[in-house]
Design an enzyme around this catalytic site. Structure first.
Site, short mmCIF file in Angstrom:
data_model
loop_
_atom_site.label_atom_id
_atom_site.label_comp_id
_atom_site.label_asym_id
_atom_site.label_seq_id
_atom_site.Cartn_x
_atom_site.Cartn_y
_atom_site.Cartn_z
N ASP A 80 0.84 -1.19 0.00
CA ASP A 80 0.00 0.00 0.00
C ASP A 80 0.88 1.25 0.00
O ASP A 80 2.10 1.17 0.22
CB ASP A 80 -0.90 0.00 1.24
N LYS A 81 0.25 2.40 -0.25
CA LYS A 81 0.94 3.69 -0.14
C LYS A 81 0.05 4.64 0.66
O LYS A 81 -1.17 4.45 0.76
CB LYS A 81 1.28 4.29 -1.49
N HIS A 82 0.70 5.65 1.21
CA HIS A 82 -0.05 6.70 1.92
C HIS A 82 0.58 8.04 1.57
O HIS A 82 1.81 8.18 1.55
CB HIS A 82 -0.01 6.50 3.43
N SER A 83 -0.27 9.02 1.30
CA SER A 83 0.18 10.37 1.03
C SER A 83 -0.27 11.29 2.15
O SER A 83 -1.37 11.13 2.69
CB SER A 83 -0.38 10.88 -0.30
N THR A 120 -9.41 10.66 -1.79
CA THR A 120 -9.44 9.58 -2.77
C THR A 120 -10.83 8.96 -2.87
O THR A 120 -11.30 8.63 -3.97
CB THR A 120 -8.40 8.51 -2.41
N ARG A 168 -8.57 15.02 19.30
CA ARG A 168 -7.50 15.90 18.83
C ARG A 168 -8.07 17.10 18.09
O ARG A 168 -7.56 18.22 18.19
CB ARG A 168 -6.55 15.13 17.91
N SER A 183 -1.81 7.66 14.20
CA SER A 183 -3.10 7.67 13.50
C SER A 183 -2.97 7.06 12.10
O SER A 183 -3.74 6.17 11.71
CB SER A 183 -3.62 9.10 13.40
N LYS A 187 -4.14 2.55 11.21
CA LYS A 187 -5.11 2.11 10.19
C LYS A 187 -4.43 1.31 9.09
O LYS A 187 -4.97 0.30 8.61
CB LYS A 187 -5.83 3.33 9.60
N LYS A 188 -3.26 1.76 8.64
CA LYS A 188 -2.57 1.05 7.57
C LYS A 188 -2.13 -0.34 8.02
O LYS A 188 -2.29 -1.33 7.29
CB LYS A 188 -1.35 1.86 7.11
#
Length: 436
Positions: A80-83, A120, A168, A183, A187-188
């Site tokens: 996976d990727k995260h931005s 997304t 938060r 955070s 989740k990832k």
């Protein structure tokens, strides 16, 4: 045995918090075993004092384990990727199917628009019929069938993060590096990943404008994820101008389709290829980063990524022949207006955040959580840094639902784009550095 008072006291006095402490905090957040006041005190304490590396890892894993952690039995790596967010950033829609075309499986749990950046899930939902909130059985079926699925988190994934994020938001602790890291990764990691690549953005269109802050976040994310046994690398990429020339939900999907069908190239492809190359190399699916990048590039250029994207769209309720007829399916705005340059010159600076907010004002994003998004609106043909334009030539094209909205957007776009008489404009590299 841990409890709220003892954990908060140790946090306040600077004493190390143990794995047991963090497990108690995460579970208490998930099942409301601590009050909102205690949760707020914990968030403020972490924000003020910071966490040591082992504490951050322990909190991240505890938040991951506060809900369901997926396990996969598939004939390929789970990647996976995260931005960290930017404008015109639709990489997920290009990279996920490209990875699937290379034999990986991508169970991407994604989010909606936040502030000036697009989401997304909102982009995908511009496709008629497509549903991003899937139950676990359907999520698994789509990943197995299409090689990728881009979905929203359900209530079973990292519930401690959902509670802590809400706290938060009202306690001015959103910008804590430690809490951001926990955070994102909780989740990832709950998605059962074996490899992750992070796209940490800096520049006018990013949340982080400062390079040192971006480096610190990238290092925290990489260190924490690798300690959690998920092979992770970060790329710090440039967001001093939109990544794609289109901003807005259906308009970005259209740009993705042009890329996947071979009709467009540019920074969107370049960064997708770089991120995918790192992922495939880290997973052992390519001999090195260059070989991985070549594989991603080939998957896009040969149309195999488009095929996987079409399978995902159909499996998630969208049109069966979307890839072949995407122009027919995507909604279009009724008011189209060029933003003409008022003078000649070279594009010297672009305020990406201002462009993103212009799209929000058109209805392409949310000011409050309950706002309904208009998928049709946004900007296209946004100029690039360093480009030469003559007076009267377009800086961008506005897509709006009403003429008065278009008028305001035209003014906002002109104000966001600076021209110079000089022809020596410094254009930053797309990728600044690699971490991990």
């Amino acid at each position: 045995m841990a409890d709220a008072r003892s954990v908060l006291a140790r946090l306040r006095h600077g004493s190390a918090l143990t794995t047991t402490d963090m497990k108690w905090v995460a579970q208490a957040l998930a099942d409301h075993g601590m009050s909102d006041a205690q949760a707020g005190a914990f968030a403020m304490g972490v924000c003020a004092r910071g966490l040591r590396d082992p504490e951050r890892v322990a909190l991240t894993l505890a938040m991951r384990d506060s809900g369901k952690v997926l396990r996969w039995d598939l004939p390929g790596p789970i990647l996976d990727k995260h931005s960290t967010g930017g404008v015109g950033d639709c990489i997920s829609l290009v990279l996920a199917p490209a990875l699937a075309a290379c034999g990986a499986y991508v169970p991407m749990i994604s989010g909606r628009g936040l502030g000036h950046t697009g989401g997304t899930l909102d982009k995908l939902e511009a496709i008629p019929g497509l549903v991003t909130q899937l139950d676990e059985d359907r999520f698994r079926a789509v990943v197995a069938e299409a090689g990728c699925a881009i979905v929203g988190a359900n209530a079973d994934i990292a519930p401690a993060d959902r509670r802590l994020y809400a706290v938060r938001d009202v306690t001015s602790t959103v910008d804590s590096l430690d809490l951001i890291t926990a955070s994102i990764l909780s989740k990832k990691l709950a998605a059962g990943l074996e490899g992750l690549v992070l796209d940490v953005k800096i520049g006018s269109g990013a949340f982080m404008k400062d390079k040192k802050a971006a480096q610190a976040l990238a290092q925290a994310l990489v260190t924490t994820a690798n300690a959690a046994e998920c092979k992770t690398t970060a790329l710090i990429s440039d967001m001093s101008q939109p990544l794609a020339p289109s901003l807005g939900n259906a308009l970005e999907v259209a740009e993705v389709m042009r890329v996947l069908t071979g009709a467009a190239d540019g920074p969107l492809v370049e960064l997708s290829v770089a991120l995918g190359g790192v992922l495939l190399a880290n997973a052992g699916s390519a001999n090195d980063v260059q070989a991985g990048a070549d594989a991603i590039c080939a998957a896009i250029k040969e149309g195999r990524a488009a095929t996987q994207f079409g399978r995902m769209v159909a499996a998630m309720g969208g049109p069966v022949h979307f890839v072949e007829n995407w122009q027919r399916f995507l909604p279009e705005a009724t008011v189209i207006r060029e933003v003409s340059a008022l003078q000649s010159g070279h594009i010297a600076a672009i305020d990406g955040e201002a462009l993103g907010l212009a799209v929000v004002s058109l209805g392409g994003g949310r000011r409050i959580e309950t706002d309904k998004i208009d998928p049709r609106v946004g900007l296209t043909q946004v100029v690039r840094l360093g480009a030469k334009v003559r007076k009267g030539q377009p800086l961008a094209v506005v897509h709006a639902s009403r003429p008065d909205d278009a008028d305001r957007a035209v003014a906002a776009v002109r104000a966001a784009i600076s021209l110079s008489e000089s022809d020596t404009i410094a254009v930053p590299d797309l990728i600044h550095e690699r971490v991990g």
